[in-house]
Every structure is written in C-alpha cells, then in structure tokens.
Design a protein around this motif. Sequence first.
Motif, PDB file in Angstrom:
ATOM      1  N   ASN A  10      20.964  -3.260  63.256  1.00 40.70           N
ATOM      2  CA  ASN A  10      20.228  -1.948  63.454  1.00 40.70           C
ATOM      3  C   ASN A  10      20.705  -0.780  62.792  1.00 40.70           C
ATOM      4  O   ASN A  10      20.444   0.256  62.640  1.00 40.70           O
ATOM      5  N   ASN A  11      22.025  -1.137  62.015  1.00 35.85           N
ATOM      6  CA  ASN A  11      22.645   0.090  61.349  1.00 35.85           C
ATOM      7  C   ASN A  11      22.560   0.078  59.886  1.00 35.85           C
ATOM      8  O   ASN A  11      22.645  -1.099  59.372  1.00 35.85           O
ATOM      9  N   LYS A  12      21.664   1.009  59.366  1.00 37.59           N
ATOM     10  CA  LYS A  12      21.223   1.119  57.891  1.00 37.59           C
ATOM     11  C   LYS A  12      22.648   0.946  57.165  1.00 37.59           C
ATOM     12  O   LYS A  12      22.645   0.204  55.959  1.00 37.59           O
ATOM     13  N   GLU A  13      23.664   1.704  57.319  1.00 39.17           N
ATOM     14  CA  GLU A  13      24.980   1.653  56.561  1.00 39.17           C
ATOM     15  C   GLU A  13      25.573   0.395  56.506  1.00 39.17           C
ATOM     16  O   GLU A  13      25.812  -0.162  55.417  1.00 39.17           O
ATOM     17  N   GLU A  14      25.788  -0.398  57.660  1.00 40.67           N
ATOM     18  CA  GLU A  14      26.170  -1.616  57.566  1.00 40.67           C
ATOM     19  C   GLU A  14      25.359  -2.744  56.953  1.00 40.67           C
ATOM     20  O   GLU A  14      26.075  -3.524  56.387  1.00 40.67           O
ATOM     21  N   TRP A  15      24.237  -2.549  56.879  1.00 43.01           N
ATOM     22  CA  TRP A  15      22.923  -3.456  56.277  1.00 43.01           C
ATOM     23  C   TRP A  15      23.456  -3.355  54.869  1.00 43.01           C
ATOM     24  O   TRP A  15      23.551  -4.210  54.253  1.00 43.01           O
ATOM     25  N   ASN A  16      23.177  -2.023  53.995  1.00 39.37           N
ATOM     26  CA  ASN A  16      23.199  -1.941  52.810  1.00 39.37           C
ATOM     27  C   ASN A  16      24.339  -2.102  52.203  1.00 39.37           C
ATOM     28  O   ASN A  16      24.507  -2.481  51.383  1.00 39.37           O
ATOM     29  N   SER A  17      25.590  -1.692  53.031  1.00 37.10           N
ATOM     30  CA  SER A  17      26.807  -2.101  52.547  1.00 37.10           C
ATOM     31  C   SER A  17      27.204  -3.589  52.202  1.00 37.10           C
ATOM     32  O   SER A  17      27.440  -3.913  51.198  1.00 37.10           O
ATOM     33  N   PHE A  18      26.496  -4.440  53.156  1.00 36.16           N
ATOM     34  CA  PHE A  18      26.703  -5.899  52.959  1.00 36.16           C
ATOM     35  C   PHE A  18      25.999  -6.211  51.829  1.00 36.16           C
ATOM     36  O   PHE A  18      26.332  -7.125  50.842  1.00 36.16           O
ATOM     37  N   ILE A  19      24.849  -5.774  51.872  1.00 39.38           N
ATOM     38  CA  ILE A  19      23.922  -6.061  50.560  1.00 39.38           C
ATOM     39  C   ILE A  19      24.652  -5.753  49.222  1.00 39.38           C
ATOM     40  O   ILE A  19      24.762  -6.686  48.308  1.00 39.38           O
ATOM     41  N   PHE A  20      25.227  -4.355  49.089  1.00 42.90           N
ATOM     42  CA  PHE A  20      25.674  -4.079  47.796  1.00 42.90           C
ATOM     43  C   PHE A  20      26.972  -4.699  47.464  1.00 42.90           C
ATOM     44  O   PHE A  20      27.095  -5.003  46.147  1.00 42.90           O
ATOM     45  N   LYS A  21      27.612  -5.179  48.698  1.00 37.74           N
ATOM     46  CA  LYS A  21      28.911  -5.993  48.108  1.00 37.74           C
ATOM     47  C   LYS A  21      28.491  -7.208  47.691  1.00 37.74           C
ATOM     48  O   LYS A  21      29.393  -7.962  46.831  1.00 37.74           O
ATOM     49  N   ASN A  22      27.191  -7.984  47.808  1.00 37.40           N
ATOM     50  CA  ASN A  22      27.163  -9.133  47.757  1.00 37.40           C
ATOM     51  C   ASN A  22      25.797  -9.661  46.792  1.00 37.40           C
ATOM     52  O   ASN A  22      25.694 -10.899  46.468  1.00 37.40           O
ATOM     53  N   THR A  23      25.400  -8.651  46.173  1.00 34.71           N
ATOM     54  CA  THR A  23      24.393  -9.085  45.222  1.00 34.71           C
ATOM     55  C   THR A  23      24.034  -7.732  44.415  1.00 34.71           C
ATOM     56  O   THR A  23      24.181  -6.534  45.137  1.00 34.71           O
ATOM     57  N   SER A  24      23.568  -7.909  43.298  1.00 43.39           N
ATOM     58  CA  SER A  24      23.261  -6.597  42.318  1.00 43.39           C
ATOM     59  C   SER A  24      21.814  -6.966  41.714  1.00 43.39           C
ATOM     60  O   SER A  24      21.527  -6.365  40.612  1.00 43.39           O
ATOM     61  N   ASP A  25      21.298  -8.069  42.156  1.00 45.47           N
ATOM     62  CA  ASP A  25      20.117  -8.698  41.738  1.00 45.47           C
ATOM     63  C   ASP A  25      18.765  -8.236  41.991  1.00 45.47           C
ATOM     64  O   ASP A  25      17.631  -8.580  41.469  1.00 45.47           O
TER      65      ASP A  25
END
Length: 345
Positions: A10-25
Amino acid sequence: MKNLNIQEVNNKEEWNSFIFKNTSDTFHQSWEWGDMHQKLGYRVWNIGVFEGKKLNAVCLIIKIKARRGTFLHIPHGPIVRMEIGDLRFENILSSLTDYLISLGKEEGCSFVRIASTLPRNIENDRIFKKAGFCNAPIFIQSELSQILDIQPTQEDLLKNMRKSTRYILKKAHEYKLRYMKSTDPNDFNMFYNLYKQTVQKQEYVGHSYNFIKQEFLSFLENDSVNLYFVFDNKTLLSAAMIIHQNKTGFYHYGASQKNKSNIPSSHLLQWYIIQDLKRLGFDRYNFWGIAPEDKPNHPWKGLTVFKKGFGGEERAYLQTQDYILEWKYWINWFVETVRRIRRGY
C-alpha cells in the motif's frame, strides 16, 4: 527458498522504488498506471511477493470486464528482483499463480492474462507452461519494443540513424517551426483533438478521451508526463504524449496531420523530444511498440519503419500468457483470434 508470502503493498514509494530498481522496460506496472485504472472505475490490486520480509516481486493486477469475458490482467508484469534466478522465479510464479487463480475465481473471471517483459526465450516459455499457462491469441501490451540509448553524443546519435532520417533532421532549421513542451492540463484537449483526427484518418482503434486524460493526470501528479507539440506558424502539425520514469522516456501516444508543404513534422518532433530528454539526463528513449519483421502486412509496418529510422535496438518480450479458469475462456479465444487475423497482427 523460504516460504513465500503474498500480500498487498500500500506504499507508493516502496512500490515504485522496487519497480525502478528492477526494470526500465515499462511503466505499466508503476503505481500511477494502477491509480489511473482505479480512478476510471477498475478494480486494482498491488500485490507483493515476500520471502520473509524481503520483497522479491510485485504484480499490479487489473480486473477487465469486456463483452468477450471478464479476466485478471497483469500488464507488463510481474516485476521480479533482478538477481532472482530461473529456479527461484519458478517458485515465485507458482505461488503467484495460485494467488491469481483464487482471486480470479472470487472475482468471477474466466481467465488470467500475464503480459510479461521477460525476454522471449525457450526457458521463460517453459516456466510459464509448467505453471499451467498457454499462449494468448492476441496481445494487449506490446511484445516488441524499439529502445534507443540516448547517452551518446548528438553527433553519434545522428550517425547511427537511417540515412534518410538523418538527412531530415539536419535540415530542421530550414523549416522554421515552433516547438512547445507542456504539462498544462489546458493543453491536453489540443493534443487529444489531433490524436482523434489521426485515429480516424488512419482507421485504427484508439483510446477514449477519458482514458488518456486520466493517464495524463495520474502521471502528472508525480511529474512523470509531458506533452510535446510542433507548429508551422499557428497550425499544429504533430504532437506526442511522453511518459518518463526511471531515466526512460516512453513514446506512448503520437498524433500528426498532413500539411501542404510536406514538412516531416513527426520526425522533427521526435528529434526535439530526444534532445530534450537527453538534456534532462535521461538514458533511454522507448519508442514503444513495433511490428515483427516476419509480418509484412502488419498494421504497424509503416510506423515501425519510422521508429527504426532513429536507430536503437529491438527488445522482444515473452508472448502474452493466459491461464484458463473456465470454459467461457474459449469464447474470448475465438473473438480475439478473429480480431487478430482481421487486423493483420
């Protein structure tokens, strides 16, 4: 591997941080993409796969209700921690599949659809088939993208373009056009009006005003979208909506109209966008979907020639995968198979 635990994030920052570290596609697993769909009335789940307290994968799930059937859609996901190997991914996918089956049945869905950004290869296909998936009859998210590294110098970028594209761009100053970049919601209608004209003239299925407007507003909340325009005097020639996340600009929507002077405005606008992103410190420009070379009658063929003229490399993703939950899936399969054939995909 320890027992995996699946729970909502439920945490936007935690979610997007994980996304950005693991994909740029892709940006289709970002918090903003889910937020957009939620505001449009879709049911959305932000699911995390944990090993103990460590987050190993995230999965944005959207419930789609269509006349052909109701299903759970995972757009360009799940996103898995980069260092996860094939065996551990198998375990993650197995646990996630069990969760999706249960959720899909609770929500009255006839199937689950995963449009992954994993590389298209035999091993990834094997892993999904082992989990019970089959190839979908059609794609929703693009399965083939053209991505340009914009870190080289301007001279090197031009050198790596197709000769005809480079010739157009080197003459840009001769056209005396006016360029504009905007995040003003008041400029959105100007973009959409040209987009609508483009859809009608080129006879393809576009998105609605509400869909694209809400996408613009959701990404605007995080300063992750820009509108770009190019004018000949007061006449709008071309426009584009660019999503930018994780040092990548995504060319998500484009629009243009023919002009009496035959000004190659779409080429010139793309070059303006690339230069702007480069100036802002971005690393990549994702031209988004292109047509495969083995389908000469694909409706995106002309667009693909245009995009490839700027250089870059193709990135092929695993074919979209479906998990069948009930017999009604085959109604959807038939409808989408006919649609794919008619559209030339």
